[in-house]
Design a protein around this motif. Structure first.
Motif, PDB file in Angstrom:
ATOM      1  N   ARG A   6       0.834  -1.190   0.000  1.00 50.85           N
ATOM      2  CA  ARG A   6       0.000   0.000   0.000  1.00 50.85           C
ATOM      3  C   ARG A   6       0.874   1.248   0.000  1.00 50.85           C
ATOM      4  O   ARG A   6       2.064   1.185   0.283  1.00 50.85           O
ATOM      5  CB  ARG A   6      -0.984   0.005   1.162  1.00 50.85           C
ATOM      6  CG  ARG A   6      -0.373  -0.243   2.495  1.00 50.85           C
ATOM      7  CD  ARG A   6      -1.476  -0.391   3.542  1.00 50.85           C
ATOM      8  NE  ARG A   6      -0.886  -0.719   4.834  1.00 50.85           N
ATOM      9  CZ  ARG A   6      -1.583  -1.093   5.890  1.00 50.85           C
ATOM     10  NH1 ARG A   6      -2.887  -1.196   5.823  1.00 50.85           N
ATOM     11  NH2 ARG A   6      -0.980  -1.364   7.034  1.00 50.85           N
ATOM     12  N   ARG A  76      11.285 -10.080  18.016  1.00 51.77           N
ATOM     13  CA  ARG A  76      12.071  -9.301  17.061  1.00 51.77           C
ATOM     14  C   ARG A  76      13.538  -9.429  17.423  1.00 51.77           C
ATOM     15  O   ARG A  76      13.893  -9.572  18.598  1.00 51.77           O
ATOM     16  CB  ARG A  76      11.640  -7.836  17.091  1.00 51.77           C
ATOM     17  CG  ARG A  76      12.025  -7.145  18.365  1.00 51.77           C
ATOM     18  CD  ARG A  76      11.566  -5.713  18.390  1.00 51.77           C
ATOM     19  NE  ARG A  76      11.772  -5.141  19.702  1.00 51.77           N
ATOM     20  CZ  ARG A  76      12.778  -4.326  20.013  1.00 51.77           C
ATOM     21  NH1 ARG A  76      13.679  -4.005  19.106  1.00 51.77           N
ATOM     22  NH2 ARG A  76      12.889  -3.841  21.225  1.00 51.77           N
ATOM     23  N   HIS A 131      11.549   4.120  14.856  1.00 53.96           N
ATOM     24  CA  HIS A 131      10.727   2.919  14.607  1.00 53.96           C
ATOM     25  C   HIS A 131      10.048   2.920  13.236  1.00 53.96           C
ATOM     26  O   HIS A 131       9.356   1.961  12.907  1.00 53.96           O
ATOM     27  CB  HIS A 131       9.647   2.702  15.686  1.00 53.96           C
ATOM     28  CG  HIS A 131      10.126   2.877  17.089  1.00 53.96           C
ATOM     29  ND1 HIS A 131      11.258   2.253  17.555  1.00 53.96           N
ATOM     30  CD2 HIS A 131       9.634   3.618  18.121  1.00 53.96           C
ATOM     31  CE1 HIS A 131      11.441   2.607  18.821  1.00 53.96           C
ATOM     32  NE2 HIS A 131      10.480   3.439  19.183  1.00 53.96           N
ATOM     33  N   GLN A 132      10.234   3.991  12.464  1.00 57.22           N
ATOM     34  CA  GLN A 132       9.611   3.965  11.133  1.00 57.22           C
ATOM     35  C   GLN A 132      10.429   3.051  10.222  1.00 57.22           C
ATOM     36  O   GLN A 132      11.650   2.905  10.372  1.00 57.22           O
ATOM     37  CB  GLN A 132       9.479   5.375  10.564  1.00 57.22           C
ATOM     38  CG  GLN A 132       8.299   6.099  11.237  1.00 57.22           C
ATOM     39  CD  GLN A 132       7.807   7.303  10.461  1.00 57.22           C
ATOM     40  OE1 GLN A 132       8.570   8.227  10.249  1.00 57.22           O
ATOM     41  NE2 GLN A 132       6.548   7.301  10.084  1.00 57.22           N
TER      42      GLN A 132
ATOM     43  N   CYS B 217      -3.233   0.892  11.582  1.00 56.50           N
ATOM     44  CA  CYS B 217      -2.951   1.877  10.552  1.00 56.50           C
ATOM     45  C   CYS B 217      -1.486   2.336  10.641  1.00 56.50           C
ATOM     46  O   CYS B 217      -0.740   2.322   9.656  1.00 56.50           O
ATOM     47  CB  CYS B 217      -3.928   3.032  10.755  1.00 56.50           C
ATOM     48  SG  CYS B 217      -3.741   4.310   9.566  1.00 56.50           S
ATOM     49  N   GLY B 219       0.895   0.774  11.974  1.00 53.71           N
ATOM     50  CA  GLY B 219       1.757  -0.380  11.717  1.00 53.71           C
ATOM     51  C   GLY B 219       2.155  -0.517  10.254  1.00 53.71           C
ATOM     52  O   GLY B 219       3.088  -1.242   9.933  1.00 53.71           O
ATOM     53  N   GLY B 220       1.490   0.187   9.366  1.00 51.27           N
ATOM     54  CA  GLY B 220       1.842   0.155   7.948  1.00 51.27           C
ATOM     55  C   GLY B 220       3.221   0.740   7.688  1.00 51.27           C
ATOM     56  O   GLY B 220       3.926   0.310   6.781  1.00 51.27           O
ATOM     57  N   VAL B 221       3.627   1.735   8.465  1.00 52.13           N
ATOM     58  CA  VAL B 221       4.938   2.362   8.230  1.00 52.13           C
ATOM     59  C   VAL B 221       5.829   2.358   9.472  1.00 52.13           C
ATOM     60  O   VAL B 221       6.976   2.792   9.411  1.00 52.13           O
ATOM     61  CB  VAL B 221       4.797   3.831   7.735  1.00 52.13           C
ATOM     62  CG1 VAL B 221       4.262   3.874   6.314  1.00 52.13           C
ATOM     63  CG2 VAL B 221       3.969   4.662   8.676  1.00 52.13           C
ATOM     64  N   THR B 222       5.277   1.910  10.590  1.00 44.72           N
ATOM     65  CA  THR B 222       6.070   1.905  11.826  1.00 44.72           C
ATOM     66  C   THR B 222       6.223   0.478  12.323  1.00 44.72           C
ATOM     67  O   THR B 222       5.260  -0.300  12.296  1.00 44.72           O
ATOM     68  CB  THR B 222       5.372   2.763  12.912  1.00 44.72           C
ATOM     69  OG1 THR B 222       5.282   4.084  12.410  1.00 44.72           O
ATOM     70  CG2 THR B 222       6.153   2.780  14.205  1.00 44.72           C
ATOM     71  N   PHE B 223       7.411   0.156  12.791  1.00 49.07           N
ATOM     72  CA  PHE B 223       7.653  -1.183  13.323  1.00 49.07           C
ATOM     73  C   PHE B 223       7.184  -1.187  14.778  1.00 49.07           C
ATOM     74  O   PHE B 223       7.923  -0.830  15.697  1.00 49.07           O
ATOM     75  CB  PHE B 223       9.144  -1.516  13.204  1.00 49.07           C
ATOM     76  CG  PHE B 223       9.440  -2.939  13.499  1.00 49.07           C
ATOM     77  CD1 PHE B 223       9.240  -3.923  12.536  1.00 49.07           C
ATOM     78  CD2 PHE B 223       9.915  -3.312  14.740  1.00 49.07           C
ATOM     79  CE1 PHE B 223       9.510  -5.247  12.811  1.00 49.07           C
ATOM     80  CE2 PHE B 223      10.180  -4.637  15.023  1.00 49.07           C
ATOM     81  CZ  PHE B 223       9.976  -5.607  14.058  1.00 49.07           C
ATOM     82  N   ASP B 225       6.543  -3.392  17.030  1.00 54.65           N
ATOM     83  CA  ASP B 225       7.171  -4.234  18.047  1.00 54.65           C
ATOM     84  C   ASP B 225       8.428  -3.622  18.664  1.00 54.65           C
ATOM     85  O   ASP B 225       8.919  -4.117  19.673  1.00 54.65           O
ATOM     86  CB  ASP B 225       7.500  -5.614  17.476  1.00 54.65           C
ATOM     87  CG  ASP B 225       6.234  -6.412  17.228  1.00 54.65           C
ATOM     88  OD1 ASP B 225       5.608  -6.197  16.177  1.00 54.65           O
ATOM     89  OD2 ASP B 225       5.858  -7.215  18.099  1.00 54.65           O
ATOM     90  N   ALA B 226       8.953  -2.570  18.040  1.00 49.77           N
ATOM     91  CA  ALA B 226      10.155  -1.944  18.608  1.00 49.77           C
ATOM     92  C   ALA B 226       9.779  -0.882  19.635  1.00 49.77           C
ATOM     93  O   ALA B 226      10.634  -0.324  20.305  1.00 49.77           O
ATOM     94  CB  ALA B 226      10.988  -1.319  17.491  1.00 49.77           C
TER      95      ALA B 226
END
Lengths: 286, 248
Positions: A6, A76, A131-132, B217, B219-223, B225-226
């Motif tokens: 997406r 992770r 975190h991105q 939402c 989570g689409g660009v941010t990890f 779990d960190a």
């Protein structure tokens, strides 16, 4: 974790979009099952100067996300090195393990830009947050062999019994039965095992009793591997199948070198480490 | 005691030939079922042991569900997630050792005479993962497993929050999102909602829905779990402030 193709508010390096040109981020997998665990090594290949710089300056890192949705297992592993090794406990895993790879920012950065951005982004700069996700690498779904997750697997061929034969000491191993191996414990040891083996010192009791017993059992198996009377026993076949399915042949296991001991440790997923962890936890509490 | 488990053949039989068994789900005791299962060698002792425990039978399900999460999870803390997601185990325990509990907790469904409601009380009818959060017993263990808070002296504070009302639907709504398997994410969300509650807001399912939707939402660009628990709390808090207003 499912990766969806997406649109994102900033360019992400991946193999399903064209946010970057002349760049790539891929992962090479070597994953295999080993007795009670799944082991793996992932090697990353990154070709993008600006993202490489971020990793070198500790502003970003390689990230592996491992998930088994059916058992709600999730972990992770991160590193600034392009190689990551991992070991998973199969008691946490069922059917499929989803492995995903990323490059993730470890801190906020401003004005990020790359000469390899798609021309549509040419000259643009982005302020990004810790975190991105900067890049999405090759994914892998690993299927687990389910043989060892049955409610009656290895323990069903090992039976702990109370033994009153004082000549045999505190522990003895009887491999005469066709169906199971009997591990005899002196009454006072048996009672302690039954009591401690259930809760606080489960792993320690396990190591003290089952680990030496398995060393003896496999040693007897290697010594009698040509004996049809021995090889036709149910417990022999169960343990043998488990060894073979994990890539070990009886011919290659010997007490003369480290192979016997290392196989036994693998079968029970490093019982010494688990026991010491358990004792360590207890010592912290008292 | 050793937990019982029901053979897969028995589970398939109950699902395929429900009418044969239907009337006996109204029995006071499990005698009839146990006799059949034993005749066919369908019920066995597993290798899973635990201390004896007694569940709570309060007339108010909200109270008993909360207490029972703690009782079940404390008794079965060593259960591994693979066994805990195995239909055979929960079915065996419900038909065998905890018949009284299923009769209490699923009284209405068992009396309804409806096949799906009755079978849902004992077996996994909605897929392995989802059923873990639907089955009246497994959902208690899974709630404990996912929401037990080692950092809080009151380890089950988050369970208090979701069991105030409509525990079964809150569990399904909240825990069936995959990212809730990460304690930092799950407890971060609940810390945020709990704080709003302490400030006087009435908490409903829309709080859980909005928090989940937003994290999905992001989570689409941010990890995700960190992120730390505190970061999650702050992130979700920002969203809930926008949606429901800032509380002082």
């Amino acid at each position: 974790m499912r990766i969806k193709n997406r649109l994102s508010p900033y360019p992400i390096l991946n193999d399903y979009g064209d946010d970057y040109i002349d760049s790539s981020f891929t992962a090479e997998y070597d994953v295999k099952k080993e007795f009670t665990g799944v082991c793996g090594k992932i090697v990353f290949h990154l070709h993008n100067r600006e993202i490489e710089n971020l990793i070198e300056t500790a502003q970003a890192e390689y990230m592996v996300h491992i998930e088994c949705p059916l058992t709600s297992y999730r972990c992770r592993i991160s590193s600034v090195n392009p190689e990551i090794e991992f070991k998973l406990d199969s008691r946490q895993l069922f059917k499929t393990v989803e492995i995903r790879t990323f490059i993730v920012l470890t801190r906020n950065i401003s004005g990020f830009s790359s000469e390899s951005f798609h021309p549509d982004y040419s000259g643009q700069k982005f302020d990004l947050l810790a975190h991105q996700i900067l890049a999405v690498g090759t994914a892998k779904d690993y299927n687990i062999n389910q043989d060892d997750r049955d409610l009656e697997s290895l323990p069903s061929v090992l039976r702990i019994v109370k033994s009153t034969n004082k000549k045999k000491g505190s522990i003895s191993v009887n491999t005469d039965d066709d169906d199971y191996v009997m591990i005899g414990l002196a009454p006072e040891v048996y009672d302690r095992y039954a009591q401690l083996g259930k809760s606080t010192f489960k792993d320690t009791a396990f190591s003290l009793v089952l680990f030496p017993a398995l060393v003896i059992i496999i040693q007897r198996m290697t010594a009698n591997k040509e004996d049809a009377g021995m090889t036709s026993k149910h417990w022999f076949q169960v343990i043998h199948k488990m060894l073979v399915s994990n890539g070990y042949k009886l011919d290659a296991i010997s007490a003369e070198n480290d192979t016997l001991l290392s196989v036994c440790q693998l079968v029970f997923a490093d019982p010494l480490v688990r026991s010491f962890k358990e004792l360590d936890l207890y010592s912290e509490r008292v | 005691m050793k937990l019982l488990y029901l053979d897969k053949e028995a589970i398939d039989e109950l699902k395929m030939n429900f009418p044969i068994y239907k009337s006996h789900f109204k029995d006071k005791t499990n005698e009839w079922f146990m006799e059949r299962f034993k005749e066919k060698d369908w019920i066995h002792e597993s290798k899973i042991q635990c201390d004896e425990f007694e569940l709570d039978y309060d007339v108010d399900y909200n109270k008993s569900d909360r207490k029972n999460v703690e009782i079940i999870y404390e008794a079965l803390k060593d259960l591994n997630p693979v066994h805990a997601s195995d239909e055979r185990l929960w079915a065996g325990v419900l038909f065998g050792q905890l018949w009284k509990f299923v009769k209490y907790r699923r009284a209405e469904e068992l009396n309804s005479g409806e096949e799906l409601k009755i079978l849902n009380s004992f077996l996994f009818m909605r897929g392995r993962k989802r059923s873990c959060f639907i089955n009246c017993l497994s959902r208690l263990w899974w709630t404990g497993y996912l929401l037990y808070d080692p950092e809080n002296a009151c380890h089950y504070a988050s369970v208090d929050l979701i069991s105030e009302s409509a525990f079964p639907s809150n569990v399904l709504l909240l825990l069936s999102s995959n990212f809730m398997a990460n304690k930092k994410l799950a407890l971060g969300v609940l810390d945020c909602i709990s704080e709003r509650k302490q400030k006087g807001e009435k908490i409903g399912r829309y709080h859980f829905t909005e928090a989940n939707k937003y994290l999905n939402c992001i989570g689409g660009v941010t990890f995700l779990d960190a992120m730390s628990r505190e970061e999650v709390k702050k992130l979700v808090g920002g969203r809930l402030d926008k949606e429901f207003g800032i509380l002082i």
